[in-house]
Scaffold this motif. Structure first.
Motif, PDB file in Angstrom:
ATOM      1  N   GLY A   1     -12.237   4.452 -18.115  1.00  0.00           N
ATOM      2  CA  GLY A   1     -11.085   3.825 -17.497  1.00  0.00           C
ATOM      3  C   GLY A   1      -9.758   4.460 -17.851  1.00  0.00           C
ATOM      4  O   GLY A   1      -8.699   3.865 -17.618  1.00  0.00           O
ATOM      5  N   GLU A   2      -9.789   5.679 -18.375  1.00  0.00           N
ATOM      6  CA  GLU A   2      -8.553   6.373 -18.732  1.00  0.00           C
ATOM      7  C   GLU A   2      -8.149   7.330 -17.620  1.00  0.00           C
ATOM      8  O   GLU A   2      -9.002   8.017 -17.040  1.00  0.00           O
ATOM      9  CB  GLU A   2      -8.747   7.154 -20.034  1.00  0.00           C
ATOM     10  CG  GLU A   2      -9.087   6.267 -21.222  1.00  0.00           C
ATOM     11  CD  GLU A   2      -9.486   7.079 -22.438  1.00  0.00           C
ATOM     12  OE1 GLU A   2      -9.739   8.299 -22.279  1.00  0.00           O
ATOM     13  OE2 GLU A   2      -9.552   6.507 -23.543  1.00  0.00           O
ATOM     14  N   VAL A   3      -6.849   7.386 -17.317  1.00  0.00           N
ATOM     15  CA  VAL A   3      -6.354   8.323 -16.313  1.00  0.00           C
ATOM     16  C   VAL A   3      -6.281   9.706 -16.951  1.00  0.00           C
ATOM     17  O   VAL A   3      -5.506   9.948 -17.874  1.00  0.00           O
ATOM     18  CB  VAL A   3      -4.980   7.897 -15.779  1.00  0.00           C
ATOM     19  CG1 VAL A   3      -4.430   8.948 -14.821  1.00  0.00           C
ATOM     20  CG2 VAL A   3      -5.079   6.545 -15.074  1.00  0.00           C
ATOM     21  N   ALA A   4      -7.115  10.622 -16.449  1.00  0.00           N
ATOM     22  CA  ALA A   4      -7.193  11.967 -17.026  1.00  0.00           C
ATOM     23  C   ALA A   4      -6.302  12.962 -16.312  1.00  0.00           C
ATOM     24  O   ALA A   4      -5.948  13.993 -16.877  1.00  0.00           O
ATOM     25  CB  ALA A   4      -8.639  12.456 -16.983  1.00  0.00           C
ATOM     26  N   ALA A   5      -5.926  12.680 -15.060  1.00  0.00           N
ATOM     27  CA  ALA A   5      -5.059  13.581 -14.303  1.00  0.00           C
ATOM     28  C   ALA A   5      -4.422  12.802 -13.166  1.00  0.00           C
ATOM     29  O   ALA A   5      -5.030  11.863 -12.630  1.00  0.00           O
ATOM     30  CB  ALA A   5      -5.845  14.772 -13.766  1.00  0.00           C
TER      31      ALA A   5
ATOM     32  N   MET B   1      -9.424   1.623  -9.328  1.00  0.00           N
ATOM     33  CA  MET B   1     -10.272   2.726  -9.795  1.00  0.00           C
ATOM     34  C   MET B   1     -10.701   2.545 -11.239  1.00  0.00           C
ATOM     35  O   MET B   1     -11.828   2.887 -11.606  1.00  0.00           O
ATOM     36  CB  MET B   1      -9.545   4.047  -9.593  1.00  0.00           C
ATOM     37  CG  MET B   1      -9.609   4.530  -8.161  1.00  0.00           C
ATOM     38  SD  MET B   1      -8.671   6.028  -7.936  1.00  0.00           S
ATOM     39  CE  MET B   1      -7.486   5.456  -6.742  1.00  0.00           C
ATOM     40  N   VAL B   2      -9.820   2.016 -12.060  1.00  0.00           N
ATOM     41  CA  VAL B   2     -10.188   1.743 -13.448  1.00  0.00           C
ATOM     42  C   VAL B   2     -11.336   0.727 -13.487  1.00  0.00           C
ATOM     43  O   VAL B   2     -12.317   0.887 -14.230  1.00  0.00           O
ATOM     44  CB  VAL B   2      -8.975   1.240 -14.243  1.00  0.00           C
ATOM     45  CG1 VAL B   2      -9.397   0.678 -15.592  1.00  0.00           C
ATOM     46  CG2 VAL B   2      -7.962   2.372 -14.439  1.00  0.00           C
TER      47      VAL B   2
ATOM     48  N   ILE C   1     -14.096   8.941 -11.660  1.00  0.00           N
ATOM     49  CA  ILE C   1     -13.696   8.907 -10.255  1.00  0.00           C
ATOM     50  C   ILE C   1     -12.656   9.990 -10.014  1.00  0.00           C
ATOM     51  O   ILE C   1     -11.657  10.088 -10.734  1.00  0.00           O
ATOM     52  CB  ILE C   1     -13.128   7.529  -9.862  1.00  0.00           C
ATOM     53  CG1 ILE C   1     -14.239   6.475  -9.912  1.00  0.00           C
ATOM     54  CG2 ILE C   1     -12.505   7.572  -8.466  1.00  0.00           C
ATOM     55  CD1 ILE C   1     -13.767   5.064  -9.610  1.00  0.00           C
ATOM     56  N   VAL C   2     -12.916  10.794  -9.000  1.00  0.00           N
ATOM     57  CA  VAL C   2     -11.963  11.801  -8.534  1.00  0.00           C
ATOM     58  C   VAL C   2     -11.475  11.348  -7.165  1.00  0.00           C
ATOM     59  O   VAL C   2     -12.265  11.262  -6.216  1.00  0.00           O
ATOM     60  CB  VAL C   2     -12.619  13.191  -8.448  1.00  0.00           C
ATOM     61  CG1 VAL C   2     -11.683  14.190  -7.776  1.00  0.00           C
ATOM     62  CG2 VAL C   2     -13.009  13.674  -9.839  1.00  0.00           C
ATOM     63  N   TYR C   3     -10.201  11.052  -7.082  1.00  0.00           N
ATOM     64  CA  TYR C   3      -9.620  10.421  -5.889  1.00  0.00           C
ATOM     65  C   TYR C   3      -8.578  11.362  -5.301  1.00  0.00           C
ATOM     66  O   TYR C   3      -7.552  11.650  -5.930  1.00  0.00           O
ATOM     67  CB  TYR C   3      -8.996   9.090  -6.285  1.00  0.00           C
ATOM     68  CG  TYR C   3      -8.221   8.399  -5.194  1.00  0.00           C
ATOM     69  CD1 TYR C   3      -8.871   7.689  -4.192  1.00  0.00           C
ATOM     70  CD2 TYR C   3      -6.831   8.444  -5.162  1.00  0.00           C
ATOM     71  CE1 TYR C   3      -8.162   7.050  -3.191  1.00  0.00           C
ATOM     72  CE2 TYR C   3      -6.110   7.801  -4.169  1.00  0.00           C
ATOM     73  CZ  TYR C   3      -6.787   7.106  -3.187  1.00  0.00           C
ATOM     74  OH  TYR C   3      -6.069   6.472  -2.190  1.00  0.00           O
TER      75      TYR C   3
ATOM     76  N   SER D   1      -2.781  11.232  -6.185  1.00  0.00           N
ATOM     77  CA  SER D   1      -4.213  11.392  -6.433  1.00  0.00           C
ATOM     78  C   SER D   1      -4.501  11.161  -7.912  1.00  0.00           C
ATOM     79  O   SER D   1      -3.623  11.324  -8.761  1.00  0.00           O
ATOM     80  CB  SER D   1      -4.665  12.790  -6.016  1.00  0.00           C
ATOM     81  OG  SER D   1      -4.443  13.000  -4.634  1.00  0.00           O
ATOM     82  N   LEU D   2      -5.740  10.798  -8.216  1.00  0.00           N
ATOM     83  CA  LEU D   2      -6.077  10.394  -9.583  1.00  0.00           C
ATOM     84  C   LEU D   2      -7.445  10.905 -10.013  1.00  0.00           C
ATOM     85  O   LEU D   2      -8.350  11.064  -9.185  1.00  0.00           O
ATOM     86  CB  LEU D   2      -6.098   8.862  -9.694  1.00  0.00           C
ATOM     87  CG  LEU D   2      -4.783   8.109  -9.810  1.00  0.00           C
ATOM     88  CD1 LEU D   2      -5.053   6.620  -9.738  1.00  0.00           C
ATOM     89  CD2 LEU D   2      -4.064   8.447 -11.109  1.00  0.00           C
TER      90      LEU D   2
END
Length: 617
Positions: free
Chosen positions: A230-234, A194-195, A205-207, A223-224
């Protein structure tokens, strides 16, 4: 005067645990999660792939009654969500064919449908058996933000709907509904993918991934939300249901996008642009009627305005911290969830298992107690003439430490009765594997009798190394309704046991169990290594040969002992008939026996194994 900044778009990911076939239960669960998302101020709530039907529904979708009920509950759900946020719901779409699809629910009806384009047909997947591929790339306009909707596998390919949505459709966010089965390390693989996809396309991207156990599969959640940088926000919680909230700030995202402009150098083609289907949830569908899903032949009604005016202020996002599991902690959590859901979704009350005093049964007892509660687990000691006093004591210690029930049924008398009944036929033949397996089959019979009389099922305690090599007894220690360690190699069994012993409260598996040489105790002085290479030698061979299809000759060339390779290859081939009759168990490696690895029982091929490796190896 500069325009007022756009309000953030609040997206909720509903990481739910669906039950295959429980259409009413799933629909009511989705409605409850959507209501919670509405209370949190969400503009959009995203559910996993096939959340309404459960994944994988397999041949259920060939039943017209199932499809009709699925459609009825989708309409019910749309009505329940009429006043709530827009919802993306995974379901089976029936048009001229069947499609793995996402319904866009708004205002009490289905506003659009996105159909999965890439259908996986490898490993545990068999989607081409059930579904036709879609041909469109759905792009939504909601609260001034453009979103692309895709399903699971669609995100894994650099070409296809996600590229079309980002480059031709102008999507700022790619929303992916997924049911991605777990194996060890899979969450990290997905995050890396995803990154890469987010930074390449310049989109967030909302996964939304499914969570829960379904027969041999475990879905881990995790879930991500990944930003365009490319930063994981949640993150979603691992192996548990969750509602994840994230605010998308269009202006901040635009600035970040301008600073990472590689997407500018990937212009969309005319063919890609032609496949984009645009639906404006803030007004009418762009260009009038939206093309029909999947085939592009049918038409859908033009959508009506959703209502204007400023959106009400939202409650602040709650603080959130999610534990990231790795290694043995991740695998153990997967196994616990698999056991819990197998019992819960099948309404099974109690677990029975043979508690031998060995490492495998001790670990299964831990998994069952942690998954179900110790009050629903009973271990049974069944000593034969060859059972050591140490094993009896170790089994008792495990039961006491976990707080599970413990029963003892000596089998010496039953064993003697069987031998006497067979004596006229066995004659003066010496004691061998027939008598060894009799003991295992007596134990299996007793365990099954207890489950029949008092309810519940038997947990088989065999591990992957034993199933690979056939070091297990049909209708004996293989008897049972579920096999938690079916895909767990023996060396990993020891690591998981050590991990569980490190939990607060102190060790539950005695050190003597971890220390003793593995043995079935079916004859005097028996050790597993009498029949198999040492597990430290065997397991790497099995991993390479079974999970990666490495040729036997290559294994020998890499330095694995030729004799051990030859023995393993022979036993794996010869034991397929046993594995076909084994209880189901959760997949946690990259390639599990069963639906993941399929070989013929009747098989005349014999792979050559060199007698030794290259000189100097």
């Amino acid at each position: 005067m500069s325009p007022a900044p756009a309000a953030p778009l609040r997206i909720a990911i509903a990481q739910v645990n669906s039950t295959v076939g429980d259409l009413e239960g799933n629909a009511r669960k989705l409605a409850a999660f959507a209501a919670e998302a509405a209370r949190a101020g969400a503009d959009l709530v995203v559910f996993p792939e096939l959340a309404l039907t459960g994944y994988p529904p397999e041949d259920l979708i060939f039943r017209p009654a199932f499809l009709a009920e699925s459609g009825r509950w989708l309409q019910w759900l749309a009505g329940q969500l009429a006043a709530g946020p827009v919802a993306l719901v995974g379901f089976v779409h029936r048009d001229r064919d069947l499609y793995n699809a996402a319904a866009v629910l708004q205002g009490g009806r289905v506003r659009a449908v996105a159909c999965k384009r890439f259908l996986p047909n490898y490993g545990v997947f068999d989607e081409e058996r059930y579904f036709a591929p879609g041909h469109r790339a759905l792009v939504l306009r909601l609260a001034g933000v453009t979103l692309g909707v895709s399903i699971c596998e669609d995100l894994w390919y650099p070409e296809g709907p996600t590229r079309e949505q980002a480059l031709a459709g102008g999507a700022e966010i790619l929303v992916n509904l997924s049911a991605s089965p777990y194996h060890a390390g899979k969450p990290r693989e997905r995050e890396s993918l995803m990154v890469t996809r987010a930074t390449d396309l310049g989109v967030a991207i909302v996964y939304a991934n499914l969570v829960g156990g379904q027969d041999e599969l475990v879905f881990d959640g995790n879930s991500l939300v990944v930003t365009a940088a490319g930063e994981v926000a949640a993150r979603g919680r691992p192996f548990a249901e969750d509602l994840i909230l994230w605010d998308y700030d269009p202006e901040a995202a635009a600035v970040a996008r301008w600073h990472e402009p590689r997407w500018r150098h990937m212009p969309a083609t005319e063919q890609e642009a032609a496949r984009v289907e645009r639906v404006d949830l803030d007004g009418a569908a762009a260009g009038g009627a939206a093309p029909g899903p999947a085939t592009g032949g049918a038409t859908a009604q033009a959508v009506e305005p959703a209502g204007g005016g400023p959106r009400p202020p939202k409650p602040p996002l709650p603080p959130r911290q999610v534990e990231v599991l790795e290694g043995e902690a991740e695998i153990y959590a997967a196994l616990v969830l698999a056991v819990r859901d197998y019992f819960g979704k099948n309404r099974i009350g109690r677990a029975w298992l043979g508690l031998s005093g060995g490492i495998d049964s001790a670990l299964v007892a831990c998994l069952a107690a942690d998954a179900l509660g110790p009050e629903r687990v009973t271990g049974v000691r069944m000593p034969s003439p060859f059972t050591s006093e140490e094993s009896l004591q170790d089994a008792e210690a495990v039961a006491r430490n976990l707080g599970i029930g413990l029963e003892t049924i000596p089998i010496a008398g039953v064993f003697d009765a069987f031998r006497q009944a067979l004596a006229p036929l066995f004659g003066g033949r010496s004691f061998d594997v027939a008598e060894e397996n009799l003991q295992a089959r007596i134990r299996g019979t007793l365990l099954m009798a207890l489950a029949n009389k008092f309810g519940g099922i038997v947990l088989a305690t065999g591990n992957k190394s034993e199933l690979a090599t056939g070091y297990a007894t049909l209708y004996g220690d293989m008897a049972g309704g579920f096999a938690p360690l079916k895909d767990v190699p023996k060396t990993l069994v020891y690591r998981l046991a050590a991990y569980r012993n490190g939990w607060p409260g102190g060790p539950v598996i005695p050190e003597s169990v971890l220390r003793k040489a593995p043995t079935a105790e079916l004859r005097p002085g028996q050790k597993d290594e009498d029949s198999l290479p040492p597990y430290a030698v065997l397991d790497p061979i099995l991993e390479a040969y079974v999970e990666k299809d490495v040729p036997a000759a290559t294994l020998v060339a890499r330095g694995h002992p030729a004799g051990a390779v030859a023995r393993a290859v022979h036993l794996v081939r010869a034991s397929e008939y046993k594995r076909r009759q084994a209880a189901p168990g959760p997949k946690i490696t990259t390639r599990a026996f069963g639906r993941d690895r399929r070989y013929p029982i009747t098989n005349g091929f014999r792979e050559p194994v060199p007698q030794e490796g290259p000189a100097g190896s």
